[in-house]
Scaffold this active site. Structure first.
Site, PDB file in Angstrom:
ATOM      1  CE  LYS A  80      17.437 -78.697-106.491  1.00 32.16           C
ATOM      2  NZ  LYS A  80      16.818 -78.008-106.819  1.00 32.16           N
ATOM      3  CB  SER A 155      17.498 -78.683-110.477  1.00 29.76           C
ATOM      4  OG  SER A 155      17.321 -77.606-110.114  1.00 29.76           O
ATOM      5  CB  SER A 179      14.631 -76.048-109.631  1.00 35.19           C
ATOM      6  OG  SER A 179      15.232 -75.882-110.274  1.00 35.19           O
TER       7      SER A 179
END
Lengths: 482, 97
Positions: A80, A155, A179
């Protein structure tokens, strides 16, 4: 070898160790998929193919010399884009950091690199991880590989979509309030939120420091176990990592579930009943039946304060966000703007650098921490957080794990929920309680809607009991695939 | 009950947070913040008179380490992160006094 990109990480690692396939072949298979698919999915912000091939070749050399670094040596992963890496820029999917090149590696990436992992690139996220759909990214929405008109969740939507589309063997995400678990559910992959402090956060851009965690997303719980055992552990650079032993999670997956008791927080689910999609309820029932068939006993439990977790979260997290985002002043790093004086530079830099959701959360945080309101909002939320933790402490006296949906619906359409922030925040209804309590949870792909959208179920366990929830998830997956 | 947030309130908060907003941006945030604060205002219903606050969950206290210096090998790269000119390992910014 055909369809390498469809195989779970554990299987690829096995084939690699056995000399049946090279890390370079595996890496090239994923690179080919990224080149083929990512223009339409938009899972990656940056790719590092040259570095990946070099790392793969080094892994192949280690295999030939019989000096493999770990059980995941040679496996291609994605990170990420809030995890700092020297290999390429780290943007947090924000205009504020669109050219930011970190001068150091995050601890979690140093550990994985040492274990021989191959970096394919950095994945898209809601800006600074603030969102539940990857729509607040400054670099475009990540599409759901199962239906390109729908979001991947968030996310960590880029990481989940990359795994789901066969563009990496595993990926790291961050989970502050769901997330990892949320996009894993939307994309039909396995996602593990670790206990607070289980994985070092040094070198990872913070959102809400009392809640942020880092964990793996992959096809299976076994893959997540293999990644976690390389990532976890105390780090002198992160003083929130307790000196807890790191089990070899992958060796504990087959242990019997024994007299496992799994709680379902029925009253809590009922408070939200009208918003839960009937297909999600149907799959919850089938997950209960599956756990029973594995020998577990299902019992109803009460989490009386869980319904207050989302409002508590949306006070505590913005408070911490407004403090953490203060570092983006455009002086030491990021996109600095010119101004007539220092104050003017700050104001312009932050206006141009941050998107709406980040600004919204800074404003809420500034409000709830301001003199006159902090008792009413912030301190009250911290007290409610205590009550939520106590609810779980009581539950653990009776059950070993807790089963619930991950979110009320399967993946929603792109553009939905954007106009009404509160509606978007309710995506976290089943995710906030465990986040505030700092305990662990895993999103397990558990079925599909009639229209073919993945639906995951969540299994939550006590702090530092990742081995237990991985074992439950693994045995559910073994049974489903047999 | 939480109060209604006005555009002026938003501009004041933004100023405290060193965040420039145009009047139209502030006007769009005002009803959203009113809605969010009403939503989180739900918490007022919870009885917490005798409850301690939770500010962290690990229970760790006063974590310290030996006072040792670890060399950092990327000083130049660290300075290069700044969008501003550097001189003698410092970043040049407008004067503050």
């Amino acid at each position: 070898m055909d369809n390498l990109h469809r195989k779970p990480l554990a299987q690829l690692a096995h084939l690699f160790r056995a000399g049946e396939v090279s890390s370079r072949e595996i890496t090239d298979a994923f690179i080919a998929q990224i080149e083929l698919q990512d223009k339409k999915i938009n899972a990656f912000v940056t790719t590092t193919f040259d570095e990946a091939r070099e790392m793969a070749d080094a892994a192949d050399a280690r295999r030939k010399n019989d000096t493999l670094a770990s059980s995941i040596d040679g496996m291609p992963i994605a990170l990420k884009d809030v995890i700092c890496t020297r290999e390429c820029k780290t943007t947090a999917s924000s205009n504020m950091l669109k050219h930011f090149q970190s001068p150091y590696d995050a601890t979690v990436w140093s550990k994985l690199k040492k274990a021989g992992a191959v970096l394919l690139g950095k994945t898209n996220t809601d800006e600074f991880t603030m969102g539940s759909s990857t729509q607040t990214s400054a670099f475009g929405t990540t599409k759901n590989p199962h239906d390109l008109k729908r979001v991947a969740g968030g996310s960590s939507g880029g990481s989940a979509a990359a795994v789901a589309a066969g563009m990496c063997a595993g990926a790291l995400g961050t989970d502050t309030n769901g997330s990892i678990r949320h996009p894993a559910h939307f994309c039909g992959v396995t996602g593990l939120k670790v206990s607070y402090g289980r994985v070092s956060r040094w070198g990872v851009m913070p959102m809400a420091s009392s809640l942020d965690t880092i964990g793996p997303l992959a096809q299976t719980a076994e893959d997540c176990a293999l990644l976690l055992e390389q990532m976890a552990g105390a780090d002198p650079k992160d003083s929130t990592t307790p000196p807890e032993n790191v089990p070899t999670y992958s060796e504990k997956l087959e242990q019997s579930l024994g007299n496992l008791k799994v709680g379902v927080p029925r009253k809590f689910l009922d408070t939200f009943a009208e918003k839960i999609d009937p297909e999600v309820s149907r799959i919850l029932e089938s997950a209960e039946a599956q756990l029973r068939s594995l020998g577990a006993k299902i019992v109803d439990i009460d989490l009386p304060h869980a319904q207050y977790a989302v409002p508590a979260y949306y006070i505590i997290a913005p408070g911490e966000i407004s403090a953490n985002m203060a570092r983006y002043d455009g002086l030491r790093f990021g996109e600095g703007k010119k101004g007539k004086d220092l104050q003017d530079m700050y104001h312009k830099t932050r206006h141009d650098g941050f998107g709406d959701e980040v600004k919204r959360r800074i404003l809420i945080g500034t409000y709830v921490l301001s003199a006159g309101y902090s008792d009413q909002f912030y301190r009250q939320a911290q007290k409610v957080r205590t009550l939520i933790r106590q609810d779980f402490d009581s539950a653990w006296e009776d059950v070993d794990a807790i089963l619930s949906p991950v979110s009320p619906t399967p993946a929603f359409k792109i553009g939905e929920n954007l106009e009404d922030p509160v509606k978007m925040y309710l995506e976290d209804f089943f995710l906030s309680p465990s986040s505030l309590a700092g305990i662990c949870g895993i999103s397990v792909p558990s079925g599909k809607s009639k229209t073919g959208l993945p639906i995951g179920m969540q299994i939550v366990g006590p702090a530092f009991e990742e081995a237990r929830i991985l074992r439950i998830a693994h045995q559910m997956q073994q049974q489903s695939s047999s | 009950m939480t109060k209604k947030i006005s555009t002026d309130d938003i501009l004041h908060l933004a100023d405290l947070a060193k965040l420039r907003l145009t009047p139209s941006e502030a006007a769009a945030f005002a009803p959203q913040l009113t809605g969010i604060l009403k939503f989180v205002g739900e918490l007022q219903k919870v009885k917490t008179k005798k409850v301690e606050e939770t500010s962290q969950v690990t229970g760790l206290q006063n974590v310290s380490r030996r006072d040792e210096i670890f060399p950092f090998d990327a000083e130049i790269e660290l300075l290069e992160c700044s969008p501003h000119p550097t001189k003698q390992k410092s970043i040049r910014i407008p004067r503050i006094l």
